[in-house]
Design an enzyme around this catalytic site. Structure first.
Site, PDB file in Angstrom:
ATOM      1  N   CYS A  53       0.864  -1.186   0.000  1.00 42.43           N
ATOM      2  CA  CYS A  53       0.000   0.000   0.000  1.00 42.43           C
ATOM      3  C   CYS A  53       0.899   1.235   0.000  1.00 42.43           C
ATOM      4  O   CYS A  53       2.114   1.115  -0.185  1.00 42.43           O
ATOM      5  CB  CYS A  53      -0.978  -0.015   1.178  1.00 42.43           C
TER       6      CYS A  53
ATOM      7  N   ASN B  93       2.427   1.455   4.169  1.00 46.35           N
ATOM      8  CA  ASN B  93       2.776   0.211   4.886  1.00 46.35           C
ATOM      9  C   ASN B  93       2.588   0.354   6.405  1.00 46.35           C
ATOM     10  O   ASN B  93       3.305  -0.256   7.193  1.00 46.35           O
ATOM     11  CB  ASN B  93       4.208  -0.238   4.548  1.00 46.35           C
TER      12      ASN B  93
ATOM     13  N   CYS C  97      -1.020   0.870   7.442  1.00 47.07           N
ATOM     14  CA  CYS C  97      -2.450   0.548   7.659  1.00 47.07           C
ATOM     15  C   CYS C  97      -2.874  -0.682   6.864  1.00 47.07           C
ATOM     16  O   CYS C  97      -2.937  -1.793   7.390  1.00 47.07           O
ATOM     17  CB  CYS C  97      -3.358   1.726   7.281  1.00 47.07           C
ATOM     18  N   ARG C  98      -3.185  -0.494   5.571  1.00 50.25           N
ATOM     19  CA  ARG C  98      -3.847  -1.565   4.803  1.00 50.25           C
ATOM     20  C   ARG C  98      -2.962  -2.780   4.559  1.00 50.25           C
ATOM     21  O   ARG C  98      -3.385  -3.915   4.798  1.00 50.25           O
ATOM     22  CB  ARG C  98      -4.357  -0.999   3.462  1.00 50.25           C
ATOM     23  N   SER C  99      -1.740  -2.569   4.048  1.00 53.83           N
ATOM     24  CA  SER C  99      -0.929  -3.748   3.710  1.00 53.83           C
ATOM     25  C   SER C  99      -0.446  -4.526   4.932  1.00 53.83           C
ATOM     26  O   SER C  99      -0.413  -5.766   4.883  1.00 53.83           O
ATOM     27  CB  SER C  99       0.230  -3.403   2.757  1.00 53.83           C
TER      28      SER C  99
ATOM     29  N   ASP D  82      -9.718   2.876   1.940  1.00 51.76           N
ATOM     30  CA  ASP D  82      -8.556   3.535   2.533  1.00 51.76           C
ATOM     31  C   ASP D  82      -8.988   4.261   3.809  1.00 51.76           C
ATOM     32  O   ASP D  82      -9.753   5.223   3.751  1.00 51.76           O
ATOM     33  CB  ASP D  82      -7.969   4.531   1.521  1.00 51.76           C
TER      34      ASP D  82
END
Ligand code: 4NP
Length: 154
Positions: free
Chosen positions: A8, A11, A13-15, A123
């Site tokens: 993401c 690196n 939050c999402r990934s 997101d």
């Protein structure tokens, strides 16, 4: 061994959420010896930083501990090292292609390409809605696991 890199922007939050959800699913499936999972950023903004506290709390709500993860940036030399490089949104995919010099082996995907509805992972950076991100990530990772089972015959 299947090697998966989730990517993401930051690196934090999402990934990393995808990394730790995937590790849990892989472990529950008894496939820890055949699947390797990591995550990385397209930007240099957050290098070395731990998972963002609200993302960490969301993972903990679901019994997942991500202590020790530090953000790192995607490098061109990651491309040959991984079998799947999985972005969270289309901007991630464009940046991944730029960093890696394209995708000649067609290893790059969006996480939600692995489920029928498709789309981009929500997101949470501006909305603060980590629960919707959790749902997208969890569903997407289940799709990735199904794909691995097909590939590995596991
Ligand atoms: P991530 O979230 O890409 O899911 O880790 C973000 C982290 C940092 C920023 C944006 C999104 N930022 O603008 O610094």
């Amino acid at each position: 061994m299947v090697k998966i890199l989730f990517v993401c922007l930051g690196n934090i939050c999402r990934s990393p959420m995808a990394e730790f959800v995937m590790k849990k699913l892989v472990e529950e499936a008894g496939l820890s010896n055949c699947v390797y999972v990591e995550s990385a950023a397209t930007s240099a903004e957050e290098i070395g930083n731990p998972v963002y506290p609200p993302a960490r709390r969301e993972l903990l709500k679901h019994g997942i501990d991500c202590t020790g993860k530090a953000a790192r940036q995607l490098r061109r030399r990651d491309y040959p090292q991984f079998d799947l490089l999985i972005g969270m949104d289309r901007a991630n995919l464009r940046a991944m292609q730029r960093i890696c010099g394209g995708d000649p082996e067609h290893k790059m995907r969006l996480l939600l390409d692995f489920i029928p509805r498709g789309g981009e992972v929500a997101d949470p950076w501006y909305t603060g809605d980590f629960e919707t991100t959790w749902q997208d990530v969890e569903e997407g990772c289940r799709g990735v696991l199904a794909e691995i089972r097909r590939r590995e015959g596991a």
